[in-house]
Scaffold this motif. Structure first.
Motif, mmCIF file in Angstrom:
data_model
loop_
_atom_site.group_PDB
_atom_site.id
_atom_site.type_symbol
_atom_site.label_atom_id
_atom_site.label_comp_id
_atom_site.label_asym_id
_atom_site.label_seq_id
_atom_site.Cartn_x
_atom_site.Cartn_y
_atom_site.Cartn_z
ATOM 1 N N LEU A 38 24.322 58.484 30.107
ATOM 2 C CA LEU A 38 23.162 58.893 30.910
ATOM 3 C C LEU A 38 22.986 60.410 30.958
ATOM 4 C CD1 LEU A 38 23.639 56.399 33.886
ATOM 5 C CD2 LEU A 38 21.905 56.288 32.074
ATOM 6 N N LYS A 39 23.867 61.120 30.249
ATOM 7 C CA LYS A 39 23.863 62.588 30.193
ATOM 8 C C LYS A 39 24.054 63.228 31.562
ATOM 9 C CE LYS A 39 21.458 62.817 25.863
ATOM 10 N NZ LYS A 39 20.449 63.438 25.059
ATOM 11 N N ARG A 40 24.877 62.595 32.374
ATOM 12 C CA ARG A 40 25.232 63.173 33.672
ATOM 13 C C ARG A 40 26.436 64.097 33.544
ATOM 14 N NH1 ARG A 40 25.036 58.402 38.086
ATOM 15 N NH2 ARG A 40 23.231 59.311 39.101
ATOM 16 N N LEU A 41 27.189 63.961 32.454
ATOM 17 C CA LEU A 41 28.353 64.799 32.194
ATOM 18 C C LEU A 41 28.160 65.548 30.885
ATOM 19 C CD1 LEU A 41 31.467 62.529 32.922
ATOM 20 C CD2 LEU A 41 30.748 64.553 34.176
ATOM 21 N N PRO A 42 28.369 66.861 30.892
ATOM 22 C CA PRO A 42 28.321 67.603 29.631
ATOM 23 C C PRO A 42 29.577 67.299 28.823
ATOM 24 C CG PRO A 42 28.859 69.085 31.438
ATOM 25 C CD PRO A 42 28.586 67.726 32.046
ATOM 26 N N VAL A 43 29.418 67.080 27.538
ATOM 27 C CA VAL A 43 30.557 66.733 26.690
ATOM 28 C C VAL A 43 30.589 67.612 25.449
ATOM 29 C CG1 VAL A 43 30.579 64.332 27.461
ATOM 30 C CG2 VAL A 43 29.282 64.955 25.429
ATOM 31 N N VAL A 44 31.732 67.562 24.772
ATOM 32 C CA VAL A 44 31.931 68.237 23.502
ATOM 33 C C VAL A 44 32.179 67.142 22.476
ATOM 34 C CG1 VAL A 44 33.425 69.814 22.211
ATOM 35 C CG2 VAL A 44 32.986 70.225 24.637
ATOM 36 N N MET A 60 33.928 69.118 38.903
ATOM 37 C CA MET A 60 33.610 67.830 39.531
ATOM 38 C C MET A 60 34.491 67.585 40.750
ATOM 39 S SD MET A 60 32.930 65.115 36.502
ATOM 40 C CE MET A 60 32.796 63.780 37.679
ATOM 41 N N VAL A 61 35.764 67.906 40.621
ATOM 42 C CA VAL A 61 36.701 67.708 41.733
ATOM 43 C C VAL A 61 36.310 68.597 42.904
ATOM 44 C CG1 VAL A 61 39.090 68.074 42.478
ATOM 45 C CG2 VAL A 61 38.619 66.930 40.305
ATOM 46 N N GLN A 62 35.970 69.840 42.617
ATOM 47 C CA GLN A 62 35.669 70.800 43.675
ATOM 48 C C GLN A 62 34.276 70.632 44.273
ATOM 49 O OE1 GLN A 62 36.385 74.686 42.050
ATOM 50 N NE2 GLN A 62 38.583 74.377 41.976
ATOM 51 N N GLU A 63 33.274 70.334 43.425
ATOM 52 C CA GLU A 63 31.897 70.375 43.887
ATOM 53 C C GLU A 63 31.118 69.073 43.737
ATOM 54 O OE1 GLU A 63 29.889 73.836 42.301
ATOM 55 O OE2 GLU A 63 31.829 74.807 41.992
ATOM 56 N N GLY A 64 31.686 68.098 43.037
ATOM 57 C CA GLY A 64 31.019 66.820 42.872
ATOM 58 C C GLY A 64 30.213 66.708 41.591
ATOM 59 N N LEU A 65 29.754 65.509 41.311
ATOM 60 C CA LEU A 65 29.010 65.216 40.086
ATOM 61 C C LEU A 65 27.721 66.021 39.986
ATOM 62 C CD1 LEU A 65 28.710 63.569 37.486
ATOM 63 C CD2 LEU A 65 27.666 61.760 38.861
ATOM 64 N N ALA A 67 27.116 69.010 40.711
ATOM 65 C CA ALA A 67 27.365 70.363 40.200
ATOM 66 C C ALA A 67 27.404 70.387 38.684
ATOM 67 C CB ALA A 67 28.674 70.907 40.765
ATOM 68 N N VAL A 68 28.014 69.394 38.062
ATOM 69 C CA VAL A 68 28.109 69.392 36.598
ATOM 70 C C VAL A 68 26.861 68.828 35.948
ATOM 71 C CG1 VAL A 68 30.613 69.320 36.582
ATOM 72 C CG2 VAL A 68 29.350 67.193 36.444
ATOM 73 N N ARG A 69 26.129 68.012 36.661
ATOM 74 C CA ARG A 69 24.906 67.452 36.088
ATOM 75 C C ARG A 69 23.880 68.556 35.839
ATOM 76 N NH1 ARG A 69 22.059 62.221 38.556
ATOM 77 N NH2 ARG A 69 22.216 63.471 40.427
ATOM 78 N N ASP A 70 23.959 69.635 36.590
ATOM 79 C CA ASP A 70 23.016 70.736 36.439
ATOM 80 C C ASP A 70 23.409 71.721 35.347
ATOM 81 O OD1 ASP A 70 21.479 69.673 38.462
ATOM 82 O OD2 ASP A 70 22.479 70.839 40.016
ATOM 83 N N ILE A 71 24.598 71.552 34.750
ATOM 84 C CA ILE A 71 25.017 72.428 33.660
ATOM 85 C C ILE A 71 24.130 72.152 32.461
ATOM 86 C CG2 ILE A 71 26.855 72.986 32.028
ATOM 87 C CD1 ILE A 71 28.863 72.253 34.183
ATOM 88 N N LYS A 72 23.592 73.182 31.910
ATOM 89 C CA LYS A 72 22.718 73.032 30.749
ATOM 90 C C LYS A 72 23.524 73.161 29.466
ATOM 91 C CE LYS A 72 18.959 72.726 33.128
ATOM 92 N NZ LYS A 72 18.746 71.432 33.651
ATOM 93 N N HIS A 73 23.032 72.551 28.433
ATOM 94 C CA HIS A 73 23.655 72.584 27.113
ATOM 95 C C HIS A 73 23.985 74.017 26.696
ATOM 96 C CE1 HIS A 73 24.283 71.589 22.897
ATOM 97 N NE2 HIS A 73 23.437 72.550 22.602
ATOM 98 N N LYS A 74 23.056 74.929 26.857
ATOM 99 C CA LYS A 74 23.247 76.308 26.405
ATOM 100 C C LYS A 74 24.337 77.023 27.210
ATOM 101 C CE LYS A 74 19.546 77.991 29.303
ATOM 102 N NZ LYS A 74 18.245 78.575 29.406
#
Length: 87
Positions: A38-44, A60-65, A67-74
């Motif tokens: 669902l592209k909720r987690l950025p991956v390599v 994710m541990v510190q700020e929740g899902l 926080a990482v869902r807003d990380i952009k690809h770039k």
């Protein structure tokens, strides 16, 4: 002092498989796989392997899902040039 810096850098650059990530977060593998799909987690992507950066798991541990869902690809590719998603 320098050894501590190197250790910290090595830990933040570590990549976790989806199974390792699930174990680290105490979640099921299917949950992690679903979030990736669902592209909720950025991956390599490493060939056919899908990995998650240690810094993403830590966030994710510190700020929740959310926080990482807003990380952009770039934002992630600037650091190491890997192929990732999170948009």
């Amino acid at each position: 002092m320098i050894a501590n810096t190197i250790d910290t850098e090595a830990r933040t650059k570590r990549l976790f498989s989806l199974k390792e990530s699930a174990s680290e977060l105490n979640l099921s593998y299917s949950t992690i796989k679903s979030w990736v799909h669902l592209k909720r987690l950025p991956v390599v992507k490493l060939g056919s392997r899908t990995m998650i950066k240690a810094e993403v798991l830590e966030m994710m541990v510190q700020e929740g899902l959310e926080a990482v869902r807003d990380i952009k690809h770039k934002d992630l590719t600037k650091k190491d040039g890997g192929s990732q998603h999170g948009e």
